[in-house]
Design an enzyme around this catalytic site. Sequence first.
Site: not given
Ligand code: NAD
Length: 489
Positions: A160, A168, A184, A237, A259-260, A287, A293, A390
């Site tokens: 995102n 960061r 990434p 993520g 950071e979830l 935004r 998140c 979410e």
């Molecule tokens: P996601 O958890 O699906 O994926 C995040 C990353 O993890 C990606 O690079 C993905 O390829 C990787 N991934 C997925 N499964 C994996 C595994 N089993 N092993 C290793 N890597 C794996 O999240 P997303 O859809 O990319 O992002 C959205 C989420 O991220 C939302 O929940 C959002 O709130 C969160 N987020 C949190 C913050 C924060 O700072 N707290 C910031 C941005 C996004």
Amino acid sequence: MSLTEKELLANVPTKLYIAGKWVDGHGENSIAVEDPATGKTLIEIANATEVDGLAALTAASEAQEAWAKTPPRERAEILRRTFELVKARSEEFAMLISLEMGKPIAEARGEVTYGNEFLRWFSEEAVRISGRFGSSPEGTGRMLVTQRPVGPAFAITPWNFPLAMATRKIGPAIAAGCTMVVKPAELTPLTTLLLTATLEEAGLPAGVVNIITTSTSAKTSAPIIADPRLRKITFTGSTQVGVRLLEQSAKQVLRTSMELGGNAPFLVFEDADIDAAVEGAMLAKLRNIGQACTAANRFIVHDSLADEFASKLAAKMEAMPLGRGLDPDTKIGPVINESARTNLQRLVDLTVKEGGNIVTGGSSVSGAGYFFQPTVLSDVKPGSTILNEEIFGPVAPIVRFQDEDEAIRLANDTVYGLVSYAYTQDLKRGLRLIERLDTGMTGLNTGLVSNAAAPFGGVKQSGLGREGGLEGIHEYLETKYVMIPDPSL
Ligand code: NAD
């Protein structure tokens, strides 16, 4: 002179970056990166497997000792040069972010400024890592406390904020003297690849930052996390994936930063400046097309203001033109993919079934790309499904409350604890809220909290650790304590 899309994409590296070389991946098929505004492929890039992941870790591990010994000033200057280069190429970065992720170009420019600031901030922090020296309480010894780099780190970032989520982590790791493997998200890897080329141009030594892009994240990541050469994992993520990575990390007792996900409450009290609250709500909700998140996920509004707030928010949302991010008139882009859009429709339909009303929007937009109408839902009942998940899209559910205790109870009624927002003109109430809202961050009379100089992070299932601020570099440092006998004895 601005580049055309074709020229822009021709400049983007498409390979893996391991030990200072751009190399092919061992994956059978390349990864097709899509434009979410059209659903069409922008470019194909390399696909890493376990072999490539481990090669990247080998490179990071071999570079670690020399990098830790590199003078902090030198590490700082590489970061500072990267900052200057990103600034000089900011339009290129902004266009690329907008193309692969879909956000409006004005917001993408904002992300470049914000994301790049982590490079400048940590270039300044690199030379301020300090320790302490003192006497032991009984006076028989001297105690020396120093900080040293944790060691090779594995960084996994979400789709995102393709620049900011990478800088960061990369900024503080470089500043602290850690080498890295960076993975990434497969949906938006291009910005990180361009950033890597920029780090290389700024003189980052081979092996310090290694980039793998992969369509098999779980399979490619697991052997890296299980390898004893790895010392740290830093993840941004979803909570679901974060929990899985924590389980995997436990086997090696890795240092972890997580950071979830979030489920931010946005409280509007009866004494709030309602127009300011609506402005803040637009920012906190829209935004990144609601895909942050920190996105306001639940609007908890005093009964006396709820109808006015809903209609003012709906009027503003309706005036936001949808379109492709690169079109300068666009105020709201597409969501990231079809499954994100289907999920929004599911949540809206369920909210209506559970007793809420649609004030505006409520549906997908037909045609190319993954567009969803900006949506306001009023009179959403506490306990509704949408309040527990979410949303990650331009949908704003509004819940009514009668008094402060009820508002706080509703706000804290979630497993998440990233950020909260509150609008009130009563100073005492504001101070009470800061203490009672169970979140790592609070926006008091503002809809935006992100800042490179601030410790970003959550409590409860929103994560562990902080990124940015004075705290950010400590995620990549460990404390070493040395006892020395009193030299006069
Ligand atoms: P996601 O958890 O699906 O994926 C995040 C990353 O993890 C990606 O690079 C993905 O390829 C990787 N991934 C997925 N499964 C994996 C595994 N089993 N092993 C290793 N890597 C794996 O999240 P997303 O859809 O990319 O992002 C959205 C989420 O991220 C939302 O929940 C959002 O709130 C969160 N987020 C949190 C913050 C924060 O700072 N707290 C910031 C941005 C996004």
